[in-house]
Motif scaffolding. Structure first.
Motif, PDB file in Angstrom:
ATOM      1  N   ALA A   2       0.686  -1.227   0.082  1.00  0.00           N
ATOM      2  CA  ALA A   2       0.084  -0.140  -0.058  1.00  0.00           C
ATOM      3  C   ALA A   2       0.791   1.250  -0.064  1.00  0.00           C
ATOM      4  O   ALA A   2       1.786   1.237   0.779  1.00  0.00           O
ATOM      5  N   TYR A   3       0.585   2.104  -0.900  1.00  0.00           N
ATOM      6  CA  TYR A   3       1.471   3.387  -1.128  1.00  0.00           C
ATOM      7  C   TYR A   3       0.393   4.440  -0.974  1.00  0.00           C
ATOM      8  O   TYR A   3      -0.548   4.957  -1.543  1.00  0.00           O
ATOM      9  N   VAL A   4       0.526   5.347   0.186  1.00  0.00           N
ATOM     10  CA  VAL A   4      -0.466   6.307   0.726  1.00  0.00           C
ATOM     11  C   VAL A   4       0.178   7.719   0.318  1.00  0.00           C
ATOM     12  O   VAL A   4       1.234   8.070   0.654  1.00  0.00           O
ATOM     13  N   LEU A   5      -0.684   8.488  -0.220  1.00  0.00           N
ATOM     14  CA  LEU A   5      -0.267   9.692  -0.877  1.00  0.00           C
ATOM     15  C   LEU A   5      -0.728  10.628   0.484  1.00  0.00           C
ATOM     16  O   LEU A   5      -2.149  10.759   0.625  1.00  0.00           O
ATOM     17  N   ALA A   6       0.227  11.429   0.887  1.00  0.00           N
ATOM     18  CA  ALA A   6      -0.496  12.212   2.070  1.00  0.00           C
ATOM     19  C   ALA A   6       0.473  13.511   2.153  1.00  0.00           C
ATOM     20  O   ALA A   6       0.854  14.026   3.068  1.00  0.00           O
ATOM     21  N   LEU A  13      -9.127  23.506   4.273  1.00  0.00           N
ATOM     22  CA  LEU A  13      -9.255  23.392   5.585  1.00  0.00           C
ATOM     23  C   LEU A  13      -8.682  24.655   6.428  1.00  0.00           C
ATOM     24  O   LEU A  13      -8.647  24.858   7.670  1.00  0.00           O
ATOM     25  N   MET A  14      -8.523  25.619   5.724  1.00  0.00           N
ATOM     26  CA  MET A  14      -7.909  27.031   6.064  1.00  0.00           C
ATOM     27  C   MET A  14      -6.664  26.917   7.150  1.00  0.00           C
ATOM     28  O   MET A  14      -6.015  26.164   7.185  1.00  0.00           O
ATOM     29  N   GLU A  15      -7.052  27.506   8.429  1.00  0.00           N
ATOM     30  CA  GLU A  15      -6.063  27.626   9.236  1.00  0.00           C
ATOM     31  C   GLU A  15      -5.915  26.301   9.902  1.00  0.00           C
ATOM     32  O   GLU A  15      -4.880  26.229  10.717  1.00  0.00           O
ATOM     33  N   LEU A  16      -6.891  25.373   9.909  1.00  0.00           N
ATOM     34  CA  LEU A  16      -6.457  23.941  10.411  1.00  0.00           C
ATOM     35  C   LEU A  16      -5.299  23.041   9.990  1.00  0.00           C
ATOM     36  O   LEU A  16      -4.679  22.387  10.194  1.00  0.00           O
ATOM     37  N   THR A  17      -5.069  23.593   8.560  1.00  0.00           N
ATOM     38  CA  THR A  17      -3.586  23.194   8.080  1.00  0.00           C
ATOM     39  C   THR A  17      -2.760  24.120   7.854  1.00  0.00           C
ATOM     40  O   THR A  17      -1.673  24.045   7.137  1.00  0.00           O
ATOM     41  N   ALA A  18      -2.730  25.280   8.778  1.00  0.00           N
ATOM     42  CA  ALA A  18      -1.552  26.249   8.701  1.00  0.00           C
ATOM     43  C   ALA A  18      -0.390  25.691   9.266  1.00  0.00           C
ATOM     44  O   ALA A  18       0.698  25.963   8.883  1.00  0.00           O
ATOM     45  N   VAL A  19      -0.202  24.521  10.202  1.00  0.00           N
ATOM     46  CA  VAL A  19       1.115  24.047  10.644  1.00  0.00           C
ATOM     47  C   VAL A  19       0.866  22.480  10.575  1.00  0.00           C
ATOM     48  O   VAL A  19       1.937  21.830  10.957  1.00  0.00           O
ATOM     49  N   ARG A  20       0.093  21.783   9.875  1.00  0.00           N
ATOM     50  CA  ARG A  20       0.008  20.444   9.776  1.00  0.00           C
ATOM     51  C   ARG A  20      -0.690  20.082   8.328  1.00  0.00           C
ATOM     52  O   ARG A  20      -1.453  20.681   7.744  1.00  0.00           O
ATOM     53  N   ALA A  21      -0.167  19.008   7.876  1.00  0.00           N
ATOM     54  CA  ALA A  21      -0.707  18.503   6.637  1.00  0.00           C
ATOM     55  C   ALA A  21      -2.210  17.982   6.601  1.00  0.00           C
ATOM     56  O   ALA A  21      -2.485  17.591   8.047  1.00  0.00           O
ATOM     57  N   LYS A  22      -3.060  18.085   5.663  1.00  0.00           N
ATOM     58  CA  LYS A  22      -4.455  17.569   5.860  1.00  0.00           C
ATOM     59  C   LYS A  22      -4.430  16.219   6.549  1.00  0.00           C
ATOM     60  O   LYS A  22      -5.295  15.996   7.277  1.00  0.00           O
ATOM     61  N   PRO A  23      -3.828  15.210   6.100  1.00  0.00           N
ATOM     62  CA  PRO A  23      -3.731  13.971   6.482  1.00  0.00           C
ATOM     63  C   PRO A  23      -3.440  13.710   8.030  1.00  0.00           C
ATOM     64  O   PRO A  23      -3.899  12.929   8.857  1.00  0.00           O
ATOM     65  N   LEU A  60       2.817  15.169  10.875  1.00  0.00           N
ATOM     66  CA  LEU A  60       2.404  14.048  10.445  1.00  0.00           C
ATOM     67  C   LEU A  60       3.290  12.765  10.608  1.00  0.00           C
ATOM     68  O   LEU A  60       3.134  11.744  10.999  1.00  0.00           O
ATOM     69  N   ILE A  61       4.846  13.270  10.171  1.00  0.00           N
ATOM     70  CA  ILE A  61       5.565  12.192  10.418  1.00  0.00           C
ATOM     71  C   ILE A  61       5.788  11.692  11.881  1.00  0.00           C
ATOM     72  O   ILE A  61       5.899  10.635  12.297  1.00  0.00           O
ATOM     73  N   ARG A  62       5.811  12.723  12.936  1.00  0.00           N
ATOM     74  CA  ARG A  62       5.681  12.434  14.177  1.00  0.00           C
ATOM     75  C   ARG A  62       4.730  11.536  14.720  1.00  0.00           C
ATOM     76  O   ARG A  62       4.857  10.570  15.394  1.00  0.00           O
ATOM     77  N   HIS A  63       3.475  11.681  14.128  1.00  0.00           N
ATOM     78  CA  HIS A  63       2.474  10.777  14.404  1.00  0.00           C
ATOM     79  C   HIS A  63       2.812   9.392  13.903  1.00  0.00           C
ATOM     80  O   HIS A  63       2.435   8.426  14.596  1.00  0.00           O
ATOM     81  N   LEU A  64       3.226   9.284  12.628  1.00  0.00           N
ATOM     82  CA  LEU A  64       3.582   8.073  12.061  1.00  0.00           C
ATOM     83  C   LEU A  64       4.640   7.196  12.700  1.00  0.00           C
ATOM     84  O   LEU A  64       4.601   6.049  13.100  1.00  0.00           O
ATOM     85  N   GLN A  65       5.702   7.964  13.155  1.00  0.00           N
ATOM     86  CA  GLN A  65       6.585   7.400  13.885  1.00  0.00           C
ATOM     87  C   GLN A  65       6.216   6.662  15.307  1.00  0.00           C
ATOM     88  O   GLN A  65       6.489   5.816  15.832  1.00  0.00           O
ATOM     89  N   ALA A 119      -5.338   7.481  -1.071  1.00  0.00           N
ATOM     90  CA  ALA A 119      -5.427   8.914  -0.691  1.00  0.00           C
ATOM     91  C   ALA A 119      -5.301   8.989   0.891  1.00  0.00           C
ATOM     92  O   ALA A 119      -6.012   8.132   1.419  1.00  0.00           O
ATOM     93  N   GLY A 120      -4.591   9.590   1.175  1.00  0.00           N
ATOM     94  CA  GLY A 120      -4.340   9.702   2.919  1.00  0.00           C
ATOM     95  C   GLY A 120      -5.259  10.701   3.345  1.00  0.00           C
ATOM     96  O   GLY A 120      -5.164  10.881   4.743  1.00  0.00           O
ATOM     97  N   ASP A 121      -6.549  11.243   2.813  1.00  0.00           N
ATOM     98  CA  ASP A 121      -7.047  12.229   3.476  1.00  0.00           C
ATOM     99  C   ASP A 121      -8.790  11.986   3.441  1.00  0.00           C
ATOM    100  O   ASP A 121      -9.465  13.059   3.328  1.00  0.00           O
ATOM    101  N   HIS A 122      -9.073  10.870   3.383  1.00  0.00           N
ATOM    102  CA  HIS A 122     -10.423  10.704   3.408  1.00  0.00           C
ATOM    103  C   HIS A 122     -10.752   9.692   4.728  1.00  0.00           C
ATOM    104  O   HIS A 122      -9.981   8.939   5.169  1.00  0.00           O
ATOM    105  N   VAL A 123     -12.060   9.931   4.933  1.00  0.00           N
ATOM    106  CA  VAL A 123     -12.690   9.099   6.222  1.00  0.00           C
ATOM    107  C   VAL A 123     -13.503   8.093   5.657  1.00  0.00           C
ATOM    108  O   VAL A 123     -14.664   8.204   5.195  1.00  0.00           O
ATOM    109  N   TYR A 124     -13.171   6.588   5.862  1.00  0.00           N
ATOM    110  CA  TYR A 124     -13.884   5.566   5.488  1.00  0.00           C
ATOM    111  C   TYR A 124     -13.358   4.307   6.203  1.00  0.00           C
ATOM    112  O   TYR A 124     -12.284   4.253   6.695  1.00  0.00           O
TER     113      TYR A 124
END
Length: 406
Positions: A2-6, A13-23, A60-65, A119-124
């Motif tokens: 699996a190859y996740v595009l993130a 998402l405006m300011e919600l993604t000011a300091v973080r990627a959408k995923p 994102l990287i910190r969360h994945l690690q 895609a790394g940015d959907h909820v399902y």
């Protein structure tokens, strides 16, 4: 594999993604958006995973690690985080296809027969196995996962025109008049951004696309349309592989790319029997779980009780004489006396001051809401001080709060 595009910016998402990627945006109290694609892969039996990151990737990287380090090579598993490292060019990832092309050598080193691009940015919740089985049985060059959407909504998606066997005969990006499904008039098949390929064929396509000076290096704009016109492209219907909350439950998939959509998808979880079941132990949503004490509700005086109704309250929260209704409180939220939130999405480590009242709001991580502040009751004031959406949802960040004091 699996190859996740993130690596997307997630600018809607405006300011919600000011300091973080959408995923990496928080979802459902304790998860991140990317956890859904990764959990689907793990639950589907896929133990080789790579995540391509790009913009504002530290969170994102910190969360994945922290949360996804349980895959180990000695069990024939792998988990790679792949920022753009200029392995084949001196540029960042130019598009979704380029995010794979720049890492062909890493993919080949694992030697998978098939690649699932996610895609790394959907909820399902989806079992990828039926899609892969269809891909092999049809001898397809590419299989595209598709969701059935009403015709009036389909213009917002890339739409597949299919024949009676679900072979894709045309791919149209955001068409004004979407083609209907042959067996369900009034509905269209929209791409979910999930693709199955044989590895060698995908390598050939990535190299062909990289050599095309007219290409935008994107799967939806370039690679998939080329395969529709020149190869064997098939649609896989999400209804065949979605993981439902009950035998009669609806197929649930959400693109949470706008503030209104993000708020609405979180609100879905406050229902008695939500279509997205977070309590299903047979298909869990894995994530990084902080070590926190249990949620605590204190004060037991008339008009001064700590209560919550139709809400999700995460670990480490303290509700001290406050009221929570139809809301999600993420880890470490602290509500002081007589504070009230209703129809709100509150991200981690927020503090709500005494007598503050919030409704239909999204509160970013770490925000300190002052005593007596009211949000969600005066549209004009909310629009002047915060970001208010067309749907009447107010986004609150700490810089917005800081400006109130000046």
């Amino acid at each position: 594999m699996a190859y996740v595009l993130a690596g997307g910016r997630g600018s809607r998402l405006m300011e919600l993604t000011a300091v973080r990627a959408k995923p990496a945006v928080f979802f459902a109290g304790k998860s991140r958006i990317i956890d859904f694609a990764l959990s689907n892969a793990i639950n589907s039996g896929i133990r080789r995973i790579a995540v391509a990151t790009q913009y504002k990737a530290h969170s994102l990287i910190r969360h994945l690690q922290r949360g996804w380090n349980f895959l180990h090579p000695f069990r024939n598993e792998s988990f790679d985080i792949l920022p753009a490292s200029q392995r084949v060019s001196e540029q960042w990832y130019a598009g979704t296809a380029d995010a794979l092309y720049q890492n062909i050598d890493i993919i080949d080193s694992y030697g998978p027969d098939y690649l699932l691009v996610l895609a790394g940015d959907h909820v399902y919740k989806m079992d990828y196995e039926p899609m892969l089985v269809e891909h092999v049985e049809r001898n397809a060059d590419v299989t595209v996962a598709c969701i059935e959407v009403p015709i009036e909504e389909a213009s917002s998606f890339g739409v597949m025109h299919v024949d009676a066997r679900d072979r894709i005969v045309a791919f149209v990006e955001k068409p004004a008049q979407p083609p209907e499904m042959p067996d369900r008039p009034g509905y269209a098949l929209a791409s979910m951004g999930i693709y199955a390929f044989g590895r060698q064929l995908l390598n050939d396509q990535l190299r062909r696309d990289a050599a095309d000076p007219e290409s935008t290096r994107d799967f939806g704009r370039d690679v998939i349309p080329w395969l529709v016109a020149n190869g064997r492209a098939y649609a896989h219907r999400f209804t065949k592989s979605c993981v439902r909350s009950s035998t009669e439950g609806a197929a649930y998939w959400r693109d949470v790319g706008t503030l209104d959509a993000y708020w609405s998808a979180n609100m879905d979880l406050t229902g008695v029997m939500p279509a997205l079941d977070l309590y299903d132990r047979d298909w869990p949503i894995w994530t990084y779980s902080e070590i926190t004490p249990p949620a605590k509700f204190v004060q037991d005086e008339e008009g001064h009780e700590g209560t919550a109704d139709s809400s999700l309250v995460s670990g480490g929260c303290i509700i001290s004489g406050g009221q929570v209704r139809r809301s999600l409180l993420s880890t470490g939220t602290h509500m002081h006396s007589h504070a009230r939130v209703e129809d709100c999405v509150v991200l981690p480590y927020v503090e709500l001051g005494r007598r503050s009242r919030l409704s239909r709001a999204i509160v970013d991580r770490g925000v300190r809401i002052p005593d007596d502040l009211v949000i969600g009751e005066d549209p004009e004031r909310d629009s002047a001080c915060f970001r208010r959406t067309e749907g009447g949802v107010t986004l609150v960040t700490q810089p917005m709060i800081d400006r109130l004091a000046h």
